[in-house]
Design a protein around this motif. Structure first.
Motif, PDB file in Angstrom:
ATOM      1  N   THR A  39       0.983  39.710  -9.435  1.00  0.00           N
ATOM      2  CA  THR A  39       0.843  40.154  -8.047  1.00  0.00           C
ATOM      3  C   THR A  39       1.639  39.295  -7.085  1.00  0.00           C
ATOM      4  O   THR A  39       1.733  39.603  -5.898  1.00  0.00           O
ATOM      5  N   GLY A  40       2.197  38.199  -7.583  1.00  0.00           N
ATOM      6  CA  GLY A  40       2.934  37.300  -6.708  1.00  0.00           C
ATOM      7  C   GLY A  40       2.037  36.558  -5.749  1.00  0.00           C
ATOM      8  O   GLY A  40       2.496  35.996  -4.756  1.00  0.00           O
ATOM      9  N   SER A  41       0.730  36.551  -6.033  1.00  0.00           N
ATOM     10  CA  SER A  41      -0.211  35.900  -5.124  1.00  0.00           C
ATOM     11  C   SER A  41      -0.217  34.384  -5.345  1.00  0.00           C
ATOM     12  O   SER A  41       0.114  33.901  -6.422  1.00  0.00           O
ATOM     13  N   GLU A  42      -0.588  33.656  -4.307  1.00  0.00           N
ATOM     14  CA  GLU A  42      -0.651  32.201  -4.408  1.00  0.00           C
ATOM     15  C   GLU A  42      -2.082  31.741  -4.647  1.00  0.00           C
ATOM     16  O   GLU A  42      -2.315  30.585  -4.934  1.00  0.00           O
ATOM     17  N   VAL A  43      -3.028  32.682  -4.482  1.00  0.00           N
ATOM     18  CA  VAL A  43      -4.438  32.324  -4.585  1.00  0.00           C
ATOM     19  C   VAL A  43      -5.005  32.860  -5.891  1.00  0.00           C
ATOM     20  O   VAL A  43      -4.675  33.968  -6.310  1.00  0.00           O
ATOM     21  N   ALA A  44      -5.856  32.052  -6.512  1.00  0.00           N
ATOM     22  CA  ALA A  44      -6.488  32.509  -7.747  1.00  0.00           C
ATOM     23  C   ALA A  44      -7.322  33.749  -7.460  1.00  0.00           C
ATOM     24  O   ALA A  44      -7.998  33.812  -6.443  1.00  0.00           O
ATOM     25  N   PRO A  45      -7.278  34.742  -8.352  1.00  0.00           N
ATOM     26  CA  PRO A  45      -7.995  36.004  -8.105  1.00  0.00           C
ATOM     27  C   PRO A  45      -9.510  35.845  -8.186  1.00  0.00           C
ATOM     28  O   PRO A  45     -10.229  36.683  -7.682  1.00  0.00           O
ATOM     29  N   TRP A  46      -9.993  34.829  -8.841  1.00  0.00           N
ATOM     30  CA  TRP A  46     -11.449  34.642  -8.917  1.00  0.00           C
ATOM     31  C   TRP A  46     -11.761  33.176  -9.099  1.00  0.00           C
ATOM     32  O   TRP A  46     -10.903  32.370  -9.438  1.00  0.00           O
ATOM     33  N   ARG A  47     -12.996  32.867  -8.825  1.00  0.00           N
ATOM     34  CA  ARG A  47     -13.505  31.553  -9.195  1.00  0.00           C
ATOM     35  C   ARG A  47     -14.432  31.771 -10.371  1.00  0.00           C
ATOM     36  O   ARG A  47     -15.387  32.535 -10.245  1.00  0.00           O
ATOM     37  N   PHE A  48     -14.131  31.167 -11.483  1.00  0.00           N
ATOM     38  CA  PHE A  48     -14.986  31.332 -12.665  1.00  0.00           C
ATOM     39  C   PHE A  48     -16.116  30.330 -12.535  1.00  0.00           C
ATOM     40  O   PHE A  48     -15.994  29.182 -12.952  1.00  0.00           O
ATOM     41  N   TYR A  69     -22.718  22.368 -16.299  1.00  0.00           N
ATOM     42  CA  TYR A  69     -22.161  21.151 -15.691  1.00  0.00           C
ATOM     43  C   TYR A  69     -20.740  21.412 -15.223  1.00  0.00           C
ATOM     44  O   TYR A  69     -20.342  21.031 -14.125  1.00  0.00           O
ATOM     45  N   VAL A  70     -19.960  22.107 -16.054  1.00  0.00           N
ATOM     46  CA  VAL A  70     -18.559  22.341 -15.726  1.00  0.00           C
ATOM     47  C   VAL A  70     -18.388  23.581 -14.847  1.00  0.00           C
ATOM     48  O   VAL A  70     -17.598  23.583 -13.908  1.00  0.00           O
ATOM     49  N   PHE A  71     -19.132  24.644 -15.137  1.00  0.00           N
ATOM     50  CA  PHE A  71     -18.915  25.919 -14.453  1.00  0.00           C
ATOM     51  C   PHE A  71     -20.011  26.301 -13.475  1.00  0.00           C
ATOM     52  O   PHE A  71     -19.914  27.324 -12.816  1.00  0.00           O
ATOM     53  N   GLY A  72     -21.075  25.515 -13.434  1.00  0.00           N
ATOM     54  CA  GLY A  72     -22.210  25.921 -12.625  1.00  0.00           C
ATOM     55  C   GLY A  72     -21.889  26.053 -11.145  1.00  0.00           C
ATOM     56  O   GLY A  72     -22.368  26.947 -10.472  1.00  0.00           O
ATOM     57  N   GLY A  73     -21.075  25.142 -10.614  1.00  0.00           N
ATOM     58  CA  GLY A  73     -20.888  25.121  -9.180  1.00  0.00           C
ATOM     59  C   GLY A  73     -22.216  24.829  -8.515  1.00  0.00           C
ATOM     60  O   GLY A  73     -22.890  23.860  -8.867  1.00  0.00           O
ATOM     61  N   GLY A  74     -22.645  25.702  -7.630  1.00  0.00           N
ATOM     62  CA  GLY A  74     -23.934  25.501  -6.975  1.00  0.00           C
ATOM     63  C   GLY A  74     -25.104  25.953  -7.828  1.00  0.00           C
ATOM     64  O   GLY A  74     -26.247  25.791  -7.441  1.00  0.00           O
ATOM     65  N   PHE A  75     -24.804  26.529  -8.963  1.00  0.00           N
ATOM     66  CA  PHE A  75     -25.840  27.074  -9.838  1.00  0.00           C
ATOM     67  C   PHE A  75     -26.422  25.962 -10.684  1.00  0.00           C
ATOM     68  O   PHE A  75     -25.783  25.439 -11.582  1.00  0.00           O
ATOM     69  N   THR A  86       2.354  24.681 -14.541  1.00  0.00           N
ATOM     70  CA  THR A  86       1.802  24.459 -13.209  1.00  0.00           C
ATOM     71  C   THR A  86       1.839  25.715 -12.354  1.00  0.00           C
ATOM     72  O   THR A  86       0.862  26.063 -11.716  1.00  0.00           O
ATOM     73  N   ARG A  87       2.947  26.422 -12.354  1.00  0.00           N
ATOM     74  CA  ARG A  87       3.038  27.592 -11.493  1.00  0.00           C
ATOM     75  C   ARG A  87       3.145  28.899 -12.276  1.00  0.00           C
ATOM     76  O   ARG A  87       2.760  29.949 -11.777  1.00  0.00           O
ATOM     77  N   THR A  88       3.677  28.825 -13.481  1.00  0.00           N
ATOM     78  CA  THR A  88       3.970  30.054 -14.238  1.00  0.00           C
ATOM     79  C   THR A  88       2.724  30.576 -14.959  1.00  0.00           C
ATOM     80  O   THR A  88       1.746  29.850 -15.134  1.00  0.00           O
ATOM     81  N   ALA A  89       2.802  31.851 -15.358  1.00  0.00           N
ATOM     82  CA  ALA A  89       1.685  32.447 -16.089  1.00  0.00           C
ATOM     83  C   ALA A  89       1.532  31.775 -17.447  1.00  0.00           C
ATOM     84  O   ALA A  89       0.429  31.424 -17.858  1.00  0.00           O
ATOM     85  N   LEU A  90       2.638  31.610 -18.145  1.00  0.00           N
ATOM     86  CA  LEU A  90       2.607  30.944 -19.438  1.00  0.00           C
ATOM     87  C   LEU A  90       3.377  29.637 -19.322  1.00  0.00           C
ATOM     88  O   LEU A  90       4.272  29.502 -18.488  1.00  0.00           O
ATOM     89  N   PRO A  91       3.028  28.683 -20.161  1.00  0.00           N
ATOM     90  CA  PRO A  91       3.730  27.391 -20.115  1.00  0.00           C
ATOM     91  C   PRO A  91       5.233  27.582 -20.351  1.00  0.00           C
ATOM     92  O   PRO A  91       5.653  28.531 -21.008  1.00  0.00           O
ATOM     93  N   PHE A 115      -9.662  27.099 -20.052  1.00  0.00           N
ATOM     94  CA  PHE A 115      -8.246  27.414 -20.243  1.00  0.00           C
ATOM     95  C   PHE A 115      -7.995  28.913 -20.200  1.00  0.00           C
ATOM     96  O   PHE A 115      -6.909  29.359 -19.881  1.00  0.00           O
ATOM     97  N   LEU A 116      -9.010  29.700 -20.551  1.00  0.00           N
ATOM     98  CA  LEU A 116      -8.806  31.140 -20.616  1.00  0.00           C
ATOM     99  C   LEU A 116      -9.172  31.822 -19.307  1.00  0.00           C
ATOM    100  O   LEU A 116      -8.364  32.539 -18.710  1.00  0.00           O
ATOM    101  N   TYR A 117     -10.420  31.581 -18.849  1.00  0.00           N
ATOM    102  CA  TYR A 117     -10.922  32.341 -17.699  1.00  0.00           C
ATOM    103  C   TYR A 117     -10.907  31.541 -16.398  1.00  0.00           C
ATOM    104  O   TYR A 117     -11.175  32.100 -15.345  1.00  0.00           O
ATOM    105  N   GLY A 118     -10.666  30.223 -16.488  1.00  0.00           N
ATOM    106  CA  GLY A 118     -10.753  29.377 -15.294  1.00  0.00           C
ATOM    107  C   GLY A 118      -9.742  29.774 -14.227  1.00  0.00           C
ATOM    108  O   GLY A 118      -8.849  30.581 -14.470  1.00  0.00           O
ATOM    109  N   GLU A 119      -9.913  29.173 -13.049  1.00  0.00           N
ATOM    110  CA  GLU A 119      -9.013  29.516 -11.937  1.00  0.00           C
ATOM    111  C   GLU A 119      -7.553  29.289 -12.291  1.00  0.00           C
ATOM    112  O   GLU A 119      -6.678  30.013 -11.850  1.00  0.00           O
ATOM    113  N   SER A 120      -7.285  28.232 -13.050  1.00  0.00           N
ATOM    114  CA  SER A 120      -5.904  28.029 -13.462  1.00  0.00           C
ATOM    115  C   SER A 120      -5.763  28.298 -14.960  1.00  0.00           C
ATOM    116  O   SER A 120      -4.974  27.672 -15.645  1.00  0.00           O
ATOM    117  N   GLY A 121      -6.564  29.218 -15.462  1.00  0.00           N
ATOM    118  CA  GLY A 121      -6.492  29.604 -16.864  1.00  0.00           C
ATOM    119  C   GLY A 121      -5.456  30.697 -17.081  1.00  0.00           C
ATOM    120  O   GLY A 121      -4.799  31.154 -16.146  1.00  0.00           O
TER     121      GLY A 121
END
Ligand SMILES: Nc1ncnc2c1ncn2[C@@H]1O[C@H](COP(=O)(O)OP(=O)(O)O)[C@@H](O)[C@H]1O
Ligand SMILES: [Mg+2]
Lengths: 546, 349
Positions: free
Chosen positions: A126-135, A214-220, A318-323, A110-116
């Protein structure tokens, strides 16, 4: 009489604690009824396997280093430096200790995730549509480990400082040693056992850590997650080899820690806790307060995010920074909707039953193993502590393997797919938590109590019922509460052993997240955290009372 | 020149005044005992001198330097803690050498100094022993050596013998006394045992509820107690109400229990006083004029202590050397020598 009890308990522990692991060992070198090293070979030639083992190793090492570097200074500062808000901060910093791993992981999501919170904040700025990072990946897992596992050295060093003899510090000062020299030559060396045990706990927890990778590993991949994949692929004996490698790593850490830490230096553990020395310079107090508060906020931010998200109305984030809308409805839903309540009920009865059974077993073991010099006592103790050192994923697989066939002579029955396997797994996991506490408590009892009761004409049973048991009750109750909440929040054994009928809360949380019901997932997490906190407080209280 | 000068030192913990307006000068090489019942503020006073506590008022001067607001590191006090506080992870040499690091000694000089102080406390060759493996008496001596190694200005001892068993205590006490005298170091010793203070110290400062009751040689405290508390704490005495008849030179004539006593003290004729009477102020004497009955007997080795109820109901104590009268016997007593001390009522109890 005692001998009979000892042998009986040894048998029980051999059955549910030792035999499953032994079967794993045997199955790794058997295929179709014949001895073979195929699985070992398959493991050895597969680069992925080596990578998982290597990942587990460096992750554990770096978790130890980062966690210790956060936990030990925090313990020293919150114990030894006087600054405003010290008590509150000290208590808050212990919070991750009560967080079930999966709930902690969800909080990070919820904090650091892509949609956190952070990611969406930056997107909104930044008005960007793409998440700035993949956690994702090893770095993300390490961050989670460091910021949750620091509690082990933190709590252990704090406890050690509570009984630290202040006059040692004063003696050093009187002999002309400044703060730094006193810290380096007196305080830290005497805290070595506490720091070493904290590091060991981090190493074992990191090796066993399943939820975060399990949740954050991805390919790791690390060994516990690799294990699940291999098993799902049907490579049972390779999975067994992986299991053994994981156990070997854990035992290696245990051995290394025992050797390095050495027996704790005796004589340091009497005397009064050093009173926090308020710095005479006002600005230094304020600086300490601000610094510690900042670190505390950083460490607790995920928990705050979890709490916040639990009040988010469905579809309001869904779209806003805060609920955009808040509600208490998520909590109402947990109680009001039978489908949402059911996993709770399931987790409650399974964890409750397991903790109660483990408590009875632990109490019997404590009575039988009260004399530490007895040979059978040591055997009982080792068996009791085994599930503590061995990763939960390993036990889950071992139990699943053991109880997948019917061989009454070997104590093997088909439990897989029934209601009973998961509670049994919880019981095995709770056993060392409760057992170690109760054994320590019974050994701390003055034998003169028993002798006094006997001299007054009380028989063994009456002495136990009226003297020993009441005196053990605080320790037993506290430890049982802790055992209960480990089952309640368990994810790593549940994800392997659950059936449709025994779907516990942790899996429901993951399910809710997959469905996009973040508020519900967070509400589950908050409730479990509160229950765990209550148990933790109870355990601490009873330790204080004992 | 005094090595230690305390001037109006005060210390409070919360609302409780633990040390009140305490002044004391300790001369170079002198051994002073801070004596007083438990809780009277002795340890606190020692910690104020060492710098572990900050004074709330007054000044502390060590060797001519005002150290009142200096940290412990800068005070150069050698301190022996009540439970020794030996560093359990260091060996004997590690403990003893700990305070030498400030002197920039090389390895050999350091070892020499360590050997030197260990020799002083009769522990030569113990350098590599772990301190946890030593007996209580040896630990005490290591603590002493550790405090002495950096050549402190003053040696502070907090109940240094209280952790030893009684048989060892007396021998260690003797060794301690000889050692500090031989080195000639200024020493302040805290104790609650009168015998210990008498045996070791040149002068005794008697504390009561954080206040200095009296300071002087053991003889002065015994024969000229300044307050009723001192008379009660040092030696045996019983206390009776009395009235001053007149002043005769340095002493007073006091009437108590129908007897006229010769007593020390400062009071006016006609003033009501409390009279502390030591056993040696009376003796059993067949031709004596003071009659009473024995109500208790206590055997004390060389003599018996008899509690005698006089005919007017007052009870006094007297020592009897010869074959002793039995409880219930009537005997007669006579005044023997000095041993009565009068205190005006308004003096602190
Ligand atoms: N750090 C402290 N905080 C509060 N009270 C204290 C502290 N240290 C000592 N006291 C109190 O001060 C009084 C004197 O204590 P102390 O100096 O240890 O006496 P002594 O050594 O003569 O037995 C006691 O009542 C004790 O409870
Ligand atoms: Mg004291």
């Amino acid at each position: 009489m005692r001998r009979v009890l000892q042998l009986f308990l040894l048998l029980v522990l051999a059955w549910i604690v030792v035999e499953p692991l032994a079967i794993v060992g045997v199955e790794s070198v058997r295929r179709d009824g014949a001895w073979t090293l195929d699985a070992v070979r398959a493991f050895a030639v597969e680069p992925n396997e080596w990578r998982a083992a290597w990942n587990s190793t460096w992750l554990a090492a770096l978790s130890v280093i980062t966690g210790t570097m956060i936990g030990v200074p925090l313990a020293l500062v919150t114990r030894l430096a006087g600054f405003p808000g010290r008590r509150v901060v000290s208590a808050l910093l212990a919070l991750p200790a009560v967080l079930p791993p999966l709930v902690g992981v969800v909080a990070f999501l919820f904090l650091y995730g892509e949609s956190g919170v952070f990611s969406r904040g930056i997107m909104a700025l930044t008005g960007s549509e793409v998440a700035p990072w993949r956690f994702e990946g090893g770095g993300a897992v390490l961050l989670i480990h460091a910021t949750t596992m620091y509690v082990y050295p933190y709590l252990l060093v704090r406890a050690a400082l509570a009984t630290f003899d202040t006059s040692l510090i004063e003696a050093a000062t009187a002999l002309g040693a400044g703060r730094v020299r006193t810290m380096r030559t007196i305080v830290l060396p005497l805290l070595r056992p506490a720091i070493g045990n904290g590091a060991l706990l981090i190493a074992l927890t990191s090796l066993a850590s399943f939820s975060a990778p399990y949740v954050f590993g991805g390919g790791f991949r690390v060994l516990p997650t690799q294990l699940i994949t291999t098993r799902l692929n049907g490579d049972v004996s390779v999975a067994m080899v992986e299991t053994l490698v994981l156990v070997a790593l854990a035992l290696f850490c245990l051995g290394a820690a025992t050797r390095l830490g050495g027996p704790g230096v005796r004589g340091a553990g009497k005397g009064l806790a050093p009173a926090p020395a308020a710095s005479r310079k006002g600005w230094r107090r304020s600086l300490t307060a601000v610094g510690v508060a900042a670190i505390t906020v950083w460490l607790l931010l995920p928990h705050l995010a979890l709490l916040g998200v639990s009040f988010v109305a469905p579809g309001a984030w869904t779209r806003t920074a805060l609920p955009t809308a808040w509600t208490g409805g998520n909590y109402v839903a947990l109680i009001a909707e039978p489908e949402r309540w059911r996993p709770f009920g399931t987790s409650l009865w399974m964890a409750g039953l397991a903790a109660a059974a483990a408590a009875v077993l632990a109490l019997l073991v404590a009575v039988a193993a009260r004399d530490p010099r007895h040979r059978l006592s040591r055997g009982l103790e080792v068996a009791l502590g085994l599930p503590w050192a061995v990763p939960g994923t390993v036990y889950a697989i071992a139990l699943a393997t053991m109880f997948s066939v019917t061989q009454p002579a070997a104590g093997r029955f088909i439990l897989i797919g029934t209601l009973w396997l998961l509670p049994l797994a919880y019981l095995v996991r709770a056993l060392p938590i409760i057992g170690r506490a109760v054994v320590a408590a019974i050994r701390a009892l003055d034998p003169a109590y028993d002798e006094a009761a006997a001299a007054l004409g009380a028989g063994r049973w009456r002495t136990f019922r009226t003297i020993t048991l009441p005196l053990l009750m605080p320790a037993l109750a506290g430890a049982t509460a802790l055992g209960f909440v480990t089952g309640l929040g368990d994810f790593m054994t549940s994800v392997i052993l659950y059936t449709y009928d025994t779907r516990p809360v942790s899996l429901e949380i993951l399910g809710a997240i997959r469905q996009g019901e973040l508020g519900i997932a967070a509400a589950y997490g908050v409730v479990i955290t509160l229950l765990s906190t209550a148990a933790f407080v109870l355990a601490e209280r009873s330790r204080g009372a004992a | 020149m005094s090595t230690v000068a305390l001037d109006g030192v005060r210390k409070q913990f919360g609302d409780v005044a633990v040390v009140r307006d305490f002044s004391l000068d300790v001369a170079d090489g002198e051994i002073v005992a801070l004596l007083g019942p438990s809780g009277s503020g002795k340890t606190t006073l020692l910690r104020l001198i060492a710098g572990f506590e900050q004074v709330d008022g007054g000044r502390i001067v060590l060797g001519g330097d005002d150290v009142t607001s200096r940290p412990p590191v800068a005070r150069r006090c050698g301190m022996v803690f009540q439970h020794y506080a030996l560093f359990p992870h260091l060996d004997v040499a590690g403990n003893v050498g700990y305070g030498l690091s400030g002197e920039r000694l090389d390895r050999a000089a350091m070892a020499t100094r360590i050997a030197e102080v260990l020799e002083l406390v009769d522990l030569s060759g113990y350098e590599r022993r772990p301190v946890t493996a030593l007996s209580g008496g040896q630990q005490q001596r290591v603590a002493l050596a550790r405090a002495l190694a950096p050549r402190p200005r003053v040696l502070l001892l907090d109940e240094p013998l209280s952790n030893l068993d009684p048989t060892l205590r007396e021998r260690t006490r003797r060794e301690l006394r000889e050692l500090v005298r031989r080195i000639g170091i200024t020493t302040i010793l805290v104790t609650h045992e009168q015998e210990e203070a008498f045996d070791i110290a040149d002068r005794i400062a008697l504390l009561h509820q954080g206040r200095l009751e009296q300071v002087g040689t053991p003889e002065e405290l015994y024969s000229m107690p300044a307050t009723q508390f001192v008379a009660g704490f040092i030696g045996r005495s019983v206390t009776l109400p009395g009235e001053v008849i007149r002043r005769v030179g340095d002493s007073l004539e006091v009437a108590a229990a129908g007897i006229t006593w010769r007593a020390t003290g400062a009071a006016e004729a006609g003033q009501a006083v409390r009279l502390a009477i030591r056993p040696e102020a009376l003796r059993a004497d067949p031709s004596g004029t003071i009659a009473g009955a024995v109500v208790r007997r206590r055997f004390a080795g060389a003599s018996w202590f008899l509690t005698v109820r006089l005919d007017d109901g007052a009870e006094v104590e007297v020592a009897a050397t010869s074959a002793s009268p039995a409880v219930g016997d009537r005997i007669t007593l006579a005044l023997a020598g000095p041993g009565a001390h009068a205190f005006a009522h308004d003096a602190p109890p």
